[in-house]
Scaffold this motif. Sequence first.
Motif, short mmCIF file in Angstrom:
data_model
loop_
_atom_site.label_atom_id
_atom_site.label_comp_id
_atom_site.label_asym_id
_atom_site.label_seq_id
_atom_site.Cartn_x
_atom_site.Cartn_y
_atom_site.Cartn_z
N ALA A 18 -13.17 -3.65 14.64
CA ALA A 18 -12.55 -2.61 14.90
C ALA A 18 -10.86 -2.57 14.26
CB ALA A 18 -12.63 -2.10 16.44
N VAL A 19 -10.37 -3.69 14.55
CA VAL A 19 -9.00 -3.72 14.08
C VAL A 19 -8.91 -3.78 12.63
CG1 VAL A 19 -6.85 -5.38 14.07
CG2 VAL A 19 -8.21 -4.86 16.01
N ASP A 20 -9.73 -4.85 12.14
CA ASP A 20 -9.98 -4.79 10.48
C ASP A 20 -10.36 -3.25 9.89
OD1 ASP A 20 -9.29 -7.53 10.84
OD2 ASP A 20 -11.37 -8.18 10.73
N LEU A 21 -11.29 -2.60 10.61
CA LEU A 21 -11.39 -1.34 9.90
C LEU A 21 -10.45 -0.46 10.03
CD1 LEU A 21 -13.76 0.48 8.82
CD2 LEU A 21 -14.20 1.04 11.19
N ALA A 22 -9.59 -0.41 11.03
CA ALA A 22 -8.42 0.30 11.30
C ALA A 22 -7.27 -0.20 10.24
CB ALA A 22 -7.81 0.22 12.65
N GLU A 23 -7.04 -1.28 9.89
CA GLU A 23 -6.20 -1.77 9.14
C GLU A 23 -6.70 -1.32 7.48
OE1 GLU A 23 -3.92 -6.06 7.83
OE2 GLU A 23 -5.49 -5.88 9.36
N ASN A 24 -7.80 -1.40 7.31
CA ASN A 24 -8.63 -1.03 6.02
C ASN A 24 -8.23 0.45 5.68
OD1 ASN A 24 -10.83 0.04 4.25
ND2 ASN A 24 -11.06 -2.05 3.86
N THR A 25 -8.48 1.01 6.80
CA THR A 25 -8.28 2.76 6.71
C THR A 25 -6.93 3.15 6.36
OG1 THR A 25 -10.18 3.23 7.99
CG2 THR A 25 -8.59 4.95 7.68
N ALA A 26 -5.88 2.26 7.17
CA ALA A 26 -4.62 2.64 6.89
C ALA A 26 -3.98 2.34 5.59
CB ALA A 26 -3.88 2.07 8.01
N GLU A 27 -4.54 1.09 5.19
CA GLU A 27 -4.01 0.79 3.76
C GLU A 27 -4.77 1.60 2.62
OE1 GLU A 27 -2.38 -2.12 1.08
OE2 GLU A 27 -2.09 -1.63 3.16
N GLN A 28 -6.00 2.26 2.93
CA GLN A 28 -6.36 3.12 1.97
C GLN A 28 -5.61 4.59 1.91
OE1 GLN A 28 -10.48 4.33 1.74
NE2 GLN A 28 -11.07 2.31 2.84
N ASP A 29 -5.13 5.01 2.93
CA ASP A 29 -4.24 5.96 3.14
C ASP A 29 -2.79 5.86 2.29
OD1 ASP A 29 -6.21 7.22 4.66
OD2 ASP A 29 -5.28 6.88 6.53
N ARG A 30 -2.22 4.61 2.60
CA ARG A 30 -1.14 4.34 1.98
C ARG A 30 -1.24 4.29 0.47
NH1 ARG A 30 1.38 0.07 -0.42
NH2 ARG A 30 -0.46 -1.19 -0.09
N ILE A 31 -2.10 3.60 -0.06
CA ILE A 31 -2.41 3.67 -1.41
C ILE A 31 -2.82 4.94 -2.07
CG2 ILE A 31 -4.11 2.85 -3.17
CD1 ILE A 31 -4.60 0.46 -1.54
N ARG A 32 -3.47 5.71 -1.21
CA ARG A 32 -3.45 7.29 -1.80
C ARG A 32 -2.17 7.94 -1.85
NH1 ARG A 32 -8.08 7.21 1.74
NH2 ARG A 32 -10.16 6.88 0.39
N ALA A 33 -1.37 7.70 -1.14
CA ALA A 33 -0.17 8.50 -0.99
C ALA A 33 0.69 8.05 -2.07
CB ALA A 33 0.56 8.03 0.19
N GLU A 34 0.57 6.70 -2.36
CA GLU A 34 1.42 6.16 -3.45
C GLU A 34 0.86 6.67 -4.89
OE1 GLU A 34 1.51 1.94 -3.50
OE2 GLU A 34 2.81 1.64 -1.79
N LEU A 35 -0.70 6.80 -4.85
CA LEU A 35 -1.03 7.14 -6.24
C LEU A 35 -0.72 8.82 -6.49
CD1 LEU A 35 -4.77 6.07 -6.21
CD2 LEU A 35 -3.00 5.34 -7.66
N ASP A 36 -0.61 9.45 -5.46
CA ASP A 36 -0.15 10.85 -5.58
C ASP A 36 1.41 11.12 -5.98
OD1 ASP A 36 -2.81 11.90 -4.59
OD2 ASP A 36 -1.88 12.05 -2.65
N ASP A 37 2.16 10.19 -5.52
CA ASP A 37 3.58 10.01 -6.05
C ASP A 37 3.47 9.65 -7.24
OD1 ASP A 37 6.43 10.28 -5.21
OD2 ASP A 37 6.51 8.08 -5.51
N LEU A 38 2.83 8.49 -7.62
CA LEU A 38 2.90 7.97 -9.03
C LEU A 38 2.42 8.99 -10.09
CD1 LEU A 38 1.61 4.25 -8.43
CD2 LEU A 38 4.08 4.93 -9.29
N GLN A 39 1.28 9.88 -9.69
CA GLN A 39 0.95 10.87 -10.48
C GLN A 39 1.97 12.00 -10.87
OE1 GLN A 39 -2.74 12.26 -8.98
NE2 GLN A 39 -3.84 10.53 -9.88
N ALA A 40 2.82 12.15 -9.90
CA ALA A 40 3.78 13.40 -9.80
C ALA A 40 4.92 12.77 -10.92
CB ALA A 40 4.29 13.66 -8.33
#
Length: 199
Positions: A18-40
Amino acid sequence: MPAQETTPLKTTYADKVAVDLAENTAEQDRIRAELDDLQAQLATLEADQTLLKVMSAALGNTTAALPQPRRGAKKDTAKKTTTAKKTARTAPTAKPEAKKAPAKKTAAKAGGDKSPALTELIHTHLTGQSEPRTAQEIAKALAEAHPGRNVNVNLVRTTTERLVGRSRVERVKEGSTVYYTAQTAADTGDEEKATAAAS
């Protein structure tokens, strides 16, 4: 015998997953936010590049990679170039303004990096509590204390588990609920003394 030692092996693995899954989800959210910023940022740079190429051609820079005009449009191109030169002379500030947009974003990011780390915020919060707290209670308190910061339960739970691994936070499970308590320097010293005496 401590309650943690009687925890079934299956439950221990389930908690870890459960901890690993939560960490994976949080990391995906962080990368998506960075991708949006880089595209802008990329869109801004592409717009700047187009403007700079036009300005370069207007100033007589023949090395700029611009599309070649058609044979029948040489006269029109010469007229447009003359007009562009006049515009460039009357508006010399156009080029510096084009480069300021990415700089503002960079400055804003640099200012945001000065905020305290989430691990420190969690440890400081738990240190000031007289009773153990769940990850949901910690996340709610931090969200109220820092409204401009992205704080969610999964991220708080993952970060708190890291503090448990560093022996800065104690983890106690009662039924299906997990509680966290801050480990102070005095607590760590007492544990080391007790271990030394037992040996």
